[in-house]
Design a protein around this motif. Structure first.
Motif, PDB file in Angstrom:
ATOM      1  N   SER A 200       0.222 -12.143  10.450  1.00  0.00           N
ATOM      2  CA  SER A 200       1.238 -13.057   9.938  1.00  0.00           C
ATOM      3  C   SER A 200       1.155 -13.090   8.415  1.00  0.00           C
ATOM      4  N   LEU A 201       2.287 -12.878   7.741  1.00  0.00           N
ATOM      5  CA  LEU A 201       2.337 -12.942   6.281  1.00  0.00           C
ATOM      6  C   LEU A 201       3.452 -13.899   5.879  1.00  0.00           C
ATOM      7  N   ASP A 202       3.098 -14.902   5.113  1.00  0.00           N
ATOM      8  CA  ASP A 202       4.067 -15.873   4.625  1.00  0.00           C
ATOM      9  C   ASP A 202       4.928 -16.398   5.788  1.00  0.00           C
ATOM     10  N   GLY A 203       4.270 -16.713   6.895  1.00  0.00           N
ATOM     11  CA  GLY A 203       4.954 -17.302   8.035  1.00  0.00           C
ATOM     12  C   GLY A 203       5.855 -16.357   8.809  1.00  0.00           C
ATOM     13  N   GLU A 204       5.663 -15.062   8.632  1.00  0.00           N
ATOM     14  CA  GLU A 204       6.550 -14.098   9.276  1.00  0.00           C
ATOM     15  C   GLU A 204       5.714 -13.072  10.042  1.00  0.00           C
ATOM     16  N   GLU A 205       6.304 -12.458  11.076  1.00  0.00           N
ATOM     17  CA  GLU A 205       5.577 -11.460  11.868  1.00  0.00           C
ATOM     18  C   GLU A 205       5.586 -10.096  11.193  1.00  0.00           C
ATOM     19  N   TRP A 206       4.375  -9.569  10.974  1.00  0.00           N
ATOM     20  CA  TRP A 206       4.184  -8.235  10.423  1.00  0.00           C
ATOM     21  C   TRP A 206       3.171  -7.491  11.271  1.00  0.00           C
ATOM     22  N   PHE A 207       3.012  -6.211  11.006  1.00  0.00           N
ATOM     23  CA  PHE A 207       2.024  -5.416  11.744  1.00  0.00           C
ATOM     24  C   PHE A 207       1.176  -4.596  10.782  1.00  0.00           C
ATOM     25  N   LEU A 208      -0.062  -4.367  11.224  1.00  0.00           N
ATOM     26  CA  LEU A 208      -0.996  -3.530  10.476  1.00  0.00           C
ATOM     27  C   LEU A 208      -1.292  -2.285  11.303  1.00  0.00           C
ATOM     28  N   GLN A 209      -1.248  -1.128  10.655  1.00  0.00           N
ATOM     29  CA  GLN A 209      -1.661   0.115  11.311  1.00  0.00           C
ATOM     30  C   GLN A 209      -2.321   0.994  10.262  1.00  0.00           C
ATOM     31  N   TYR A 210      -3.055   1.998  10.710  1.00  0.00           N
ATOM     32  CA  TYR A 210      -3.583   2.963   9.759  1.00  0.00           C
ATOM     33  C   TYR A 210      -2.610   4.116   9.631  1.00  0.00           C
ATOM     34  N   SER A 211      -2.568   4.705   8.427  1.00  0.00           N
ATOM     35  CA  SER A 211      -1.687   5.843   8.206  1.00  0.00           C
ATOM     36  C   SER A 211      -2.298   7.083   8.849  1.00  0.00           C
ATOM     37  N   PRO A 212      -1.475   7.873   9.565  1.00  0.00           N
ATOM     38  CA  PRO A 212      -2.025   9.092  10.162  1.00  0.00           C
ATOM     39  C   PRO A 212      -2.479  10.092   9.102  1.00  0.00           C
ATOM     40  N   TYR A 213      -1.894  10.015   7.895  1.00  0.00           N
ATOM     41  CA  TYR A 213      -2.274  10.945   6.826  1.00  0.00           C
ATOM     42  C   TYR A 213      -3.171  10.194   5.868  1.00  0.00           C
ATOM     43  N   VAL A 214      -4.421  10.547   5.884  1.00  0.00           N
ATOM     44  CA  VAL A 214      -5.433   9.741   5.213  1.00  0.00           C
ATOM     45  C   VAL A 214      -5.506  10.136   3.741  1.00  0.00           C
ATOM     46  N   TYR A 215      -4.794   9.422   2.872  1.00  0.00           N
ATOM     47  CA  TYR A 215      -4.860   9.754   1.443  1.00  0.00           C
ATOM     48  C   TYR A 215      -6.138   9.209   0.813  1.00  0.00           C
ATOM     49  N   TYR A 216      -6.712   8.166   1.433  1.00  0.00           N
ATOM     50  CA  TYR A 216      -7.962   7.559   0.937  1.00  0.00           C
ATOM     51  C   TYR A 216      -8.532   6.756   2.094  1.00  0.00           C
ATOM     52  N   HIS A 217      -9.776   6.229   1.903  1.00  0.00           N
ATOM     53  CA  HIS A 217     -10.480   5.563   3.002  1.00  0.00           C
ATOM     54  C   HIS A 217      -9.699   4.348   3.534  1.00  0.00           C
ATOM     55  N   GLN A 218      -9.542   4.299   4.836  1.00  0.00           N
ATOM     56  CA  GLN A 218      -8.851   3.193   5.514  1.00  0.00           C
ATOM     57  C   GLN A 218      -7.471   2.929   4.908  1.00  0.00           C
TER      58      GLN A 218
END
Ligand SMILES: [Zn+2]
Length: 488
Positions: A200-218
């Motif tokens: 949840s960001l600023d009272g709104e629904e968001w999602f977290l995922q990792y990028s399939p193309y790893v430009y840097y750690h995590q």
């Protein structure tokens, strides 16, 4: 034709792998085995020699699908890997429950580490491919810039290139939540092994995922539930700060929301984040201002950048937002800056108990002389880098195309005197000739490699300078004038 014992061993290897990596439990063994047998129409299981490596098992199953005319056999290798791993990937609900349970018990560092490990185990994040990327640093007057040549992004599948772009497709784009578990179709990648974590960001629904193309750690992506265009405005900073309060060990940044100066995806609201220190963080300060709890700093950086620091969340939210909105309504005729074309790349991080917001000022105006953009990479540097300078690069990490490592061969040969002439029709010829003049043709192989890496770094540094709305040598007054309008 592959023997039934080998096929049984493949299925067994995959199930063992899933249980070992924590994707499934022992009790799931029969369910997973049957799901692999059923999906790929394998013969009944028999005892056979064990296969140790899960990737080898997948490659054999791919060959079997091709030989038997199974429709999964038509998938290119990368998509087939995703499809098979999808059978082993836990449900989105189960993963989100585990993620939030770890957040509650052990905190965000452990939760994000766990998610990263699972995403790599399911091959949603291709750490195995990313290890083939080339990485080095180049020391410059702005500090050590980070260079990468991305070799893990797969070559485009011809079927994807030929697929019609109707704009009405399902999922609507690569970031929509509908990608979770999606089976590839021409023009859209395989995502059956892909899962997304609700936040949840600023009272709104968001999602977290990792990028399939790893430009840097995590390297993670945070995206809105709703498919709506990128916007940098009054809600940007509150969202970043909300994220930092939940994941203080990560940074979170937004690309500018305009073509030319923005990232590759403008039609879905999103941020990029992760657990990484970028060169911009260590940039030195040219001039600073203070007002109450706020410190504003003009950075010594190839792109005009303003940093705001404070321990006070309300104050930094107010000042950073007024800087964003201020820039979006700022004209500076002396520097060809018109407000309609202004946007900002915004980066937030926590340093101890202070918030830091970096704002890289951007403008996407074009002119007759510079049809690609006035503040854009000059054509003489396109042989190294043609794509937009987005958020990650503005922070000092170059993401260079995979073709470069092949294309540098003639230059390495010329520098070490192995084959002194460079090819006639070769995009790097002019640049290479100037390098050869300066460095000669009698370098050791190691030295030649060092020269090429360094010189690519200098081109990247100059490319960043091209994109600066206020050139560093002559434009500091312009930047200071703008900062004066935000903070006194
Ligand atoms: Zn979308």
């Amino acid at each position: 034709m592959i023997e039934p014992e080998v096929l049984s061993s493949c299925a067994k290897a995959l199930v063992n792998y899933g249980i070992k990596e924590g994707l499934a439990e022992e009790l799931d063994r029969w369910v997973l085995t049957n799901s692999i047998i059923g999906s790929l129409e394998l013969p009944d299981p028999v005892d056979g020699e064990p296969i140790k490596d899960e990737m080898e098992a997948i490659a054999l199953l791919h060959r079997y699908a091709q030989e038997t005319g199974h429709h999964w056999g038509e998938l290119p290798e990368e998509k087939f890997v995703g499809r098979v791993m999808g059978l082993l990937t836990p449900s989105n609900g189960a993963m989100a429950r585990d993620f939030w349970a770890i957040m509650g018990d052990k905190g965000p560092v452990e939760a994000t580490q766990w998610l990263y490990r699972i995403s790599a185990a399911t091959k949603d994040v291709r750490l195995d491919l990313a290890s083939k990327d080339l990485r080095w640093t180049v020391s410059t007057s702005y500090g050590d810039l980070q260079m990468t040549i991305n070799r893990s992004k797969p070559e485009k599948d011809p079927k994807d290139i030929a697929a019609p772009k109707t704009g009405k497709s399902y999922p609507k784009c690569l970031l929509c939540p509908e990608n979770a578990g999606f089976w590839a179709k021409p023009g859209h990648p395989e995502r059956s092994n892909h899962r997304i974590m609700p936040i949840s960001l600023d009272g709104e629904e968001w999602f977290l995922q990792y990028s399939p193309y790893v430009y840097y750690h995590q390297h993670c992506i945070v995206f809105s539930k709703e498919h709506r265009p990128m916007a940098v405005g009054t809600r940007t900073v509150p969202r970043i700060l909300d994220f930092l309060d939940q994941f203080p060990h990560f940074f979170l940044g937004s690309n500018a929301a305009l073509p030319i100066v923005g990232g590759s995806i403008l039609d879905h609201d999103h941020f990029q984040g992760g657990n990484w220190s970028f060169p911009i963080q260590s940039a030195s300060v040219r001039r600073s201002w203070t007002e109450g709890s706020i410190t504003a700093e003009a950075l010594v950086w190839p792109m005009a950048t303003l940093r705001i620091r404070s321990k006070n969340r309300q104050e930094i939210e107010r000042i950073a937002t007024s800087a964003i909105e201020g820039w979006k309504s700022y004209d500076d005729p002396e520097w060809e800056i018109e407000k309609e074309h202004n946007s900002v790349s915004v980066i937030g991080r926590k340093v101890k108990d202070s918030y830091e917001i970096d704002m890289v000022l951007r403008n996407n105006r074009t002119s007759e002389e510079h049809p690609d953009g006035i503040f854009h990479i000059r054509p003489s540097r396109h042989h190294i880098k043609k794509e937009n300078i987005g958020l990650i690069e503005a922070m000092g990490l170059a993401v260079l195309p995979g073709r470069l490592s092949r294309e540098m061969e003639p230059l390495l040969n010329a520098l070490s005197g192995e084959n002194p002439s460079t090819p006639e029709s070769w995009p790097h010829r002019e640049w290479a000739e100037s390098l050869l003049e300066r460095h000669g043709r009698a370098n050791s192989i190691e030295k030649s490699k060092e020269i090429v890496e360094q010189e690519i770094g200098y081109v990247f540094m100059d490319a960043l300078r091209d994109c600066s709305v206020y050139p560093e040598e002559t434009g500091t007054e312009g930047l200071d004038r703008f900062i004066d309008t935000i903070i006194s």
